[in-house]
Design a protein around this motif. Structure first.
Motif, PDB file in Angstrom:
ATOM      1  N   TRP A   1      37.261  13.985  -4.911  1.00 55.66           N
ATOM      2  CA  TRP A   1      35.829  14.071  -4.645  1.00 55.66           C
ATOM      3  C   TRP A   1      35.106  14.050  -5.989  1.00 55.66           C
ATOM      4  O   TRP A   1      35.585  14.640  -6.954  1.00 55.66           O
ATOM      5  CB  TRP A   1      35.481  15.367  -3.911  1.00 55.66           C
ATOM      6  N   PHE A   2      33.947  13.415  -6.056  1.00 59.00           N
ATOM      7  CA  PHE A   2      33.223  13.420  -7.330  1.00 59.00           C
ATOM      8  C   PHE A   2      31.716  13.411  -7.095  1.00 59.00           C
ATOM      9  O   PHE A   2      31.210  12.901  -6.097  1.00 59.00           O
ATOM     10  CB  PHE A   2      33.653  12.240  -8.214  1.00 59.00           C
ATOM     11  N   TRP A   3      31.003  13.996  -8.055  1.00 58.99           N
ATOM     12  CA  TRP A   3      29.555  14.123  -7.951  1.00 58.99           C
ATOM     13  C   TRP A   3      28.858  12.764  -8.105  1.00 58.99           C
ATOM     14  O   TRP A   3      29.275  11.921  -8.888  1.00 58.99           O
ATOM     15  CB  TRP A   3      29.006  15.029  -9.048  1.00 58.99           C
ATOM     16  N   ILE A   4      27.768  12.586  -7.338  1.00 61.86           N
ATOM     17  CA  ILE A   4      26.784  11.538  -7.601  1.00 61.86           C
ATOM     18  C   ILE A   4      25.426  12.226  -7.754  1.00 61.86           C
ATOM     19  O   ILE A   4      25.319  13.441  -7.630  1.00 61.86           O
ATOM     20  CB  ILE A   4      26.754  10.471  -6.487  1.00 61.86           C
ATOM     21  N   GLY A   5      24.386  11.458  -8.033  1.00 59.87           N
ATOM     22  CA  GLY A   5      23.121  12.055  -8.444  1.00 59.87           C
ATOM     23  C   GLY A   5      22.164  12.480  -7.358  1.00 59.87           C
ATOM     24  O   GLY A   5      20.980  12.717  -7.653  1.00 59.87           O
ATOM     25  N   LEU A   6      22.609  12.605  -6.113  1.00 55.24           N
ATOM     26  CA  LEU A   6      21.709  12.975  -5.025  1.00 55.24           C
ATOM     27  C   LEU A   6      21.681  14.488  -4.838  1.00 55.24           C
ATOM     28  O   LEU A   6      22.729  15.118  -4.679  1.00 55.24           O
ATOM     29  CB  LEU A   6      22.148  12.302  -3.719  1.00 55.24           C
ATOM     30  N   LYS A   7      20.477  15.053  -4.860  1.00 58.81           N
ATOM     31  CA  LYS A   7      20.315  16.504  -4.732  1.00 58.81           C
ATOM     32  C   LYS A   7      19.147  16.813  -3.794  1.00 58.81           C
ATOM     33  O   LYS A   7      18.151  16.098  -3.768  1.00 58.81           O
ATOM     34  CB  LYS A   7      20.058  17.132  -6.104  1.00 58.81           C
ATOM     35  N   LYS A   8      19.289  17.897  -3.063  1.00 57.71           N
ATOM     36  CA  LYS A   8      18.252  18.279  -2.110  1.00 57.71           C
ATOM     37  C   LYS A   8      16.996  18.742  -2.833  1.00 57.71           C
ATOM     38  O   LYS A   8      17.051  19.532  -3.767  1.00 57.71           O
ATOM     39  CB  LYS A   8      18.772  19.390  -1.193  1.00 57.71           C
TER      40      LYS A   8
END
Length: 342
Positions: free
Chosen positions: A68-75
């Motif tokens: 699993w890896f982070w992408i730039g989408l944030k609430k």
């Protein structure tokens, strides 16, 4: 519609090649979301932004192992309506904002459907309805495909992306009327590609592309950061889930590549006098034919073609025979063609 009669003139006088917008870089260091964001901004452009399925596929191929890896989408804090089909090539100025809500809507619910009257309502994304896909593939003449199966909005989106292009988008009243004709005889409402959320990209991009895993995502969940799966033999391969931002994960950065653009004025002879060149559907059909021809001639697959509007908002202007303006335009066209040949 005799598009082929004037395609040669269009191809010789108009194209806008561009490189990929995003070049992705997989970072194997484990960081929380905020640390990953800082790293990407220091070494590249930002945490990964994904504009469409082409971006999504390139992003996944940049990963060298399953994780699993982070992408730039944030609430974020505010809600906004978006179209599932996020590709900017499909929209002219203002078309992403077209709405045809029924009286008293929108109210509760994050997903939109069209009733048999052609008006829109919103409801829970977990409700089940028939749905309408948009198909923009070059190997089919289909545009709107009615799927008479009851699915949740997320499942309907996944189906349309797998077998067609995406859930249907509605850019203007003409399209709304055409789509409504597809469902009137069936007498049942259908999902369309409009959804409500508060998610924002780290680079402040306005991309509305989302690729949530249907079995996980709950819009009101407290987890505020997004990661994507590269586990190739799992049901959530390429899908996104929202998890606590404090988790430590590898991540994807992106580097913005410089666009290469060319704007060319076109001279076109209209063979079919009954053809209304101001109709968005007609202009879109011409552009699609141009894309096909450019691909045949060996231009990159990511070449994008769009019409450039004049200050008065029009794309085409009629020129009178023998006018000084026409003669000057012909000279410009000859000079541009000579430069290309060199």
């Amino acid at each position: 519609m005799e598009t082929s009669l004037y395609l040669t003139l269009l191809i010789s006088g108009f194209y806008t090649p561009s490189s990929c917008l995003h070049q992705y870089h997989f970072i194997t260091n484990y960081m929380n979301w905020t640390e990953a964001q800082s790293y990407c901004r220091a070494h590249y452009t930002d945490l990964a932004t994904v504009d469409d399925m082409e971006d999504q596929n390139r992003l996944i191929t940049s990963v060298s192992f399953d994780d699993w890896f982070w992408i730039g989408l944030k609430k974020g804090d505010s809600m906004k309506w978006h179209w599932s089909l996020a590709d900017r090539r499909f929209y002219r100025e203002g078309e992403t904002e077209f709405r045809n809500w029924d009286t008293g809507t929108p109210q509760n619910g994050n997903c939109a459907f069209m009733s048999t009257s052609g008006l829109w309502n919103n409801t829970s994304c977990d409700d089940q309805h028939h749905f309408l896909c948009y198909d923009g593939k070059q190997d089919t003449n289909l545009t709107y495909v009615l799927i008479q199966e009851n699915k949740t909005w997320i499942d309907a989106q996944s189906y349309c992306r797998q077998y067609h292009t995406d859930l249907v988008r509605v850019r203007n009243q003409t399209e709304n009327t055409e789509i409504n004709k597809k469902i009137t005889l069936r007498g049942l409402p259908v999902w369309i590609g409009l959804f409500l959320d508060s998610w924002r990209w780290s680079d402040q991009s306005d991309s509305s592309f989302r690729n949530w895993w249907p079995g996980w995502f709950i819009p009101d969940q407290k987890f505020s950061c997004t990661r994507v799966s590269s586990y190739r033999f799992s049901s959530f391969y390429t899908k996104w889930i929202n998890t606590p931002c404090e988790n430590y994960e590898p991540f994807i950065c992106y580097e913005a590549l410089q666009l290469k653009r060319q704007v060319v004025r076109v001279k076109m002879t209209q063979r079919d006098q009954h053809l209304n060149l101001r109709e968005p559907a007609v202009q879109d059909a011409i552009v699609q034919e141009i894309r096909n021809k450019l691909k045949e001639q060996g231009l990159p697959a990511d070449t994008k073609v769009t019409w450039k509007k004049q200050p008065d908002g029009k794309v085409f202007h009629k020129e009178e025979e023998g006018s000084p303006k026409k003669e000057e335009e012909e000279k410009k066209m000859k000079r541009m063609m000579t430069k290309r040949e060199l």
